[in-house]
Design a protein around this motif. Structure first.
Motif, short mmCIF file in Angstrom:
data_model
loop_
_atom_site.label_atom_id
_atom_site.label_comp_id
_atom_site.label_asym_id
_atom_site.label_seq_id
_atom_site.Cartn_x
_atom_site.Cartn_y
_atom_site.Cartn_z
N ALA A 236 0.83 -1.21 0.00
CA ALA A 236 0.00 0.00 0.00
C ALA A 236 0.86 1.25 0.00
O ALA A 236 0.40 2.32 -0.42
N LEU A 237 2.10 1.13 0.44
CA LEU A 237 3.00 2.28 0.50
C LEU A 237 3.79 2.46 -0.79
O LEU A 237 4.05 3.59 -1.21
N TYR A 238 4.17 1.35 -1.42
CA TYR A 238 5.15 1.43 -2.50
C TYR A 238 4.69 0.91 -3.87
O TYR A 238 5.31 1.26 -4.88
N MET A 239 3.67 0.09 -3.96
CA MET A 239 3.41 -0.65 -5.20
C MET A 239 3.00 0.24 -6.37
O MET A 239 3.47 0.10 -7.48
N GLY A 240 2.07 1.15 -6.18
CA GLY A 240 1.63 2.00 -7.28
C GLY A 240 0.56 1.38 -8.14
O GLY A 240 0.05 0.29 -7.86
N GLU A 241 0.19 2.11 -9.20
CA GLU A 241 -0.85 1.69 -10.15
C GLU A 241 -2.23 1.58 -9.51
O GLU A 241 -3.10 0.88 -10.01
N ASP A 242 -2.43 2.27 -8.39
CA ASP A 242 -3.75 2.28 -7.75
C ASP A 242 -4.68 3.29 -8.40
O ASP A 242 -5.89 3.11 -8.43
N PHE A 243 -4.13 4.40 -8.85
CA PHE A 243 -4.88 5.49 -9.49
C PHE A 243 -6.02 6.01 -8.60
O PHE A 243 -7.09 6.35 -9.08
N GLU A 244 -5.73 6.04 -7.30
CA GLU A 244 -6.63 6.69 -6.35
C GLU A 244 -6.18 8.13 -6.17
O GLU A 244 -5.04 8.49 -6.50
N LEU A 245 -7.06 8.97 -5.64
CA LEU A 245 -6.73 10.36 -5.37
C LEU A 245 -6.04 10.49 -4.02
O LEU A 245 -6.46 9.88 -3.03
N LEU A 246 -5.00 11.29 -3.98
CA LEU A 246 -4.31 11.66 -2.75
C LEU A 246 -4.38 13.18 -2.67
O LEU A 246 -3.92 13.87 -3.58
N PHE A 247 -4.97 13.72 -1.60
CA PHE A 247 -5.22 15.16 -1.58
C PHE A 247 -5.19 15.70 -0.15
O PHE A 247 -5.31 14.96 0.83
N SER A 248 -5.01 17.02 -0.06
CA SER A 248 -5.00 17.67 1.25
C SER A 248 -6.02 18.80 1.31
O SER A 248 -6.25 19.50 0.32
N LEU A 249 -6.60 18.94 2.49
CA LEU A 249 -7.56 20.00 2.78
C LEU A 249 -7.15 20.68 4.09
O LEU A 249 -6.51 20.06 4.94
N SER A 250 -7.52 21.92 4.25
CA SER A 250 -7.29 22.58 5.53
C SER A 250 -8.02 21.81 6.63
O SER A 250 -8.91 21.00 6.36
N GLN A 251 -7.64 22.08 7.88
CA GLN A 251 -8.28 21.41 9.01
C GLN A 251 -9.79 21.62 8.98
O GLN A 251 -10.57 20.68 9.19
N LYS A 252 -10.20 22.83 8.70
CA LYS A 252 -11.63 23.14 8.67
C LYS A 252 -12.35 22.36 7.57
O LYS A 252 -13.39 21.74 7.79
N GLU A 253 -11.77 22.39 6.36
CA GLU A 253 -12.39 21.70 5.24
C GLU A 253 -12.32 20.18 5.40
O GLU A 253 -13.26 19.46 5.04
N GLY A 254 -11.22 19.68 5.95
CA GLY A 254 -11.08 18.25 6.16
C GLY A 254 -12.09 17.72 7.17
O GLY A 254 -12.67 16.64 6.98
N THR A 255 -12.31 18.47 8.22
CA THR A 255 -13.30 18.08 9.22
C THR A 255 -14.70 18.07 8.61
O THR A 255 -15.51 17.18 8.89
#
Length: 297
Positions: A236-255
Motif C-alpha cells: 500500500a506504500l510502494y506498489m503503485g498503479e492504484d490510481f486513487e486520489l491523494l489530496f490535502s484540505l485545511s483542518q476546517k475543510e477536512g473536518t
C-alpha cells in the motif's frame, strides 16, 4: 552519464530546466497536467501517457483491458487536477504480425472509458513497432476556481485518499475506474489545497506533493486503507498503479469532509518541510521513510 544513473525524475527535472514557455502556460512540466490559460472562467488541461508491453501490461493481457487502461490513465491525470476530460489523440505502435482482432480489442477498451466520461477520440497516429505501445494524449477543462495542483499543501492540512491501496498488479491496474466523479465532488464542494493521483505508489507520489509544496508529512500507518489484494502492508506504500486520489484540505475543510462524506480516508497531516516524511505505527513509534516507489529507470 546513463539515464539509469540520472533516474526518471532526474531526467524530467533536466528537461524542465531546459524548456521555456510563454505566458499562455499557467503550469508546465511538473504536475499531473499542463495547465493552459483558456478563457476568463476555465483552464485547458493537457496530459499524455504511454503504455509499453512488458512494462505497463503483458502480452497475455486481454486487449480490451489494455486499451481501457490506456484511456483511463490519462483521464486519471485530468481528475487529479479537478477537471473533466474532453478530447483524446491515440498513437498506436504495433508489431507487423499483429492481428486485426488485437486492434479491435484495444479500440473497444478505449471506447469503454470514452463513453463513460464523454471523451471524444479525435485522431492520432499508427506505426510499426517491435512491442505493442499505446500513447494517449488528452485534453480537458477545469473551472479556474476548481483547479487542483500538487503544490498547494499547507502546514496543518489533513491528508486523504480515495479507495484502498496495494496489490494493484493483481488486476486493478487494468480494471480501475478513474476517479473523475470523486474529484469533481471534491473541487466543487471543498477548497482542495493539493491533489495527485497515485500511479507510482503512495510514498512516491506523496513526495511530489512535498516537493512542489515545500512541506513535510506525517502518515498514520494504521489509518492507511489496504486493499484485499495486497499481500502485505508495504504494498500500500510502494506498489503503485492504484490510481486513487491523494489530496490535502485545511483542518476546517477536512473536518467538514469527514462529517459529510465517508468515501475518503484520513491518513495524515502536512507539517513543516524540515520534518520530512515520517510514518507513525500503531504503537505511536515514529520513523523516517523515503518517498520511494516505482520508477522507470
Amino acid at each position: 552519464m546513463r539515464i539509469a544513473a540520472l533516474g526518471e525524475f532526474g531526467l524530467i527535472e533536466r528537461i524542465k530546466r531546459r524548456v521555456k514557455t510563454d505566458r499562455s502556460v499557467f503550469k508546465g512540466i511538473g504536475d499531473d497536467c499542463a495547465v493552459i490559460r483558456f478563457n476568463a472562467d476555465k483552464y485547458l488541461l493537457m496530459t499524455a501517457d504511454m503504455l509499453v508491453e512488458g512494462v505497463d501490461f503483458l502480452r497475455k493481457d486481454e486487449p480490451f483491458l489494455v486499451g481501457r487502461k490506456a484511456m483511463a490513465v490519462s483521464a486519471s491525470d485530468i481528475a487529479a487536477c479537478g477537471g473533466l476530460p474532453r478530447y483524446a489523440l491515440v498513437s498506436l505502435g504495433m508489431p507487423k504480425r499483429s492481428s486485426v482482432g488485437l486492434a479491435d480489442g484495444l479500440l473497444e477498451g478505449m471506447r469503454d472509458i470514452a463513453r463513460k466520461f464523454g471523451i471524444n477520440i479525435v485522431g492520432g497516429d499508427i506505426s510499426r513497432a517491435h512491442r505493442l505501445t499505446l500513447d494517449v494524449s488528452m485534453t480537458g477543462v477545469v473551472e479556474k476556481r476548481c483547479l487542483a495542483l500538487r503544490g498547494g499543501a499547507r502546514k496543518g492540512d489533513m491528508l486523504f485518499v480515495s479507495g484502498a491501496l496495494g496489490g494493484s498488479i493483481r488486476g486493478k491496474h487494468l480494471k480501475f475506474t478513474p476517479r473523475i466523479k470523486e474529484a469533481r465532488f471534491l473541487v466543487t464542494h471543498f477548497k482542495v489545497n493539493s491533489m495527485i493521483d497515485i500511479s507510482d505508489g503512495l510514498l512516491q507520489d506523496l513526495g511530489h506533493i512535498m516537493k512542489e509544496s515545500g512541506a513535510g508529512v506525517v502518515l498514520y500507518e494504521e489509518l492507511i486503507p489496504v486493499s484485499k489484494a495486497a499481500r502485505r502492508r508495504e504494498e500500500a506504500l510502494y506498489m503503485g498503479e492504484d490510481f486513487e486520489l491523494l489530496f490535502s484540505l485545511s483542518q476546517k475543510e477536512g473536518t467538514r469532509l469527514q462529517r459529510t462524506n465517508g468515501n475518503f480516508t484520513f491518513i495524515g497531516n502536512i507539517v513543516e518541510k524540515a520534518e520530512g516524511l515520517r510514518l507513525i505505527d500503531a504503537r505511536g513509534k515514529k520513523r523516517e521513510v523515503k518517498p520511494a516507489g516505482f520508477t522507470h529507470f
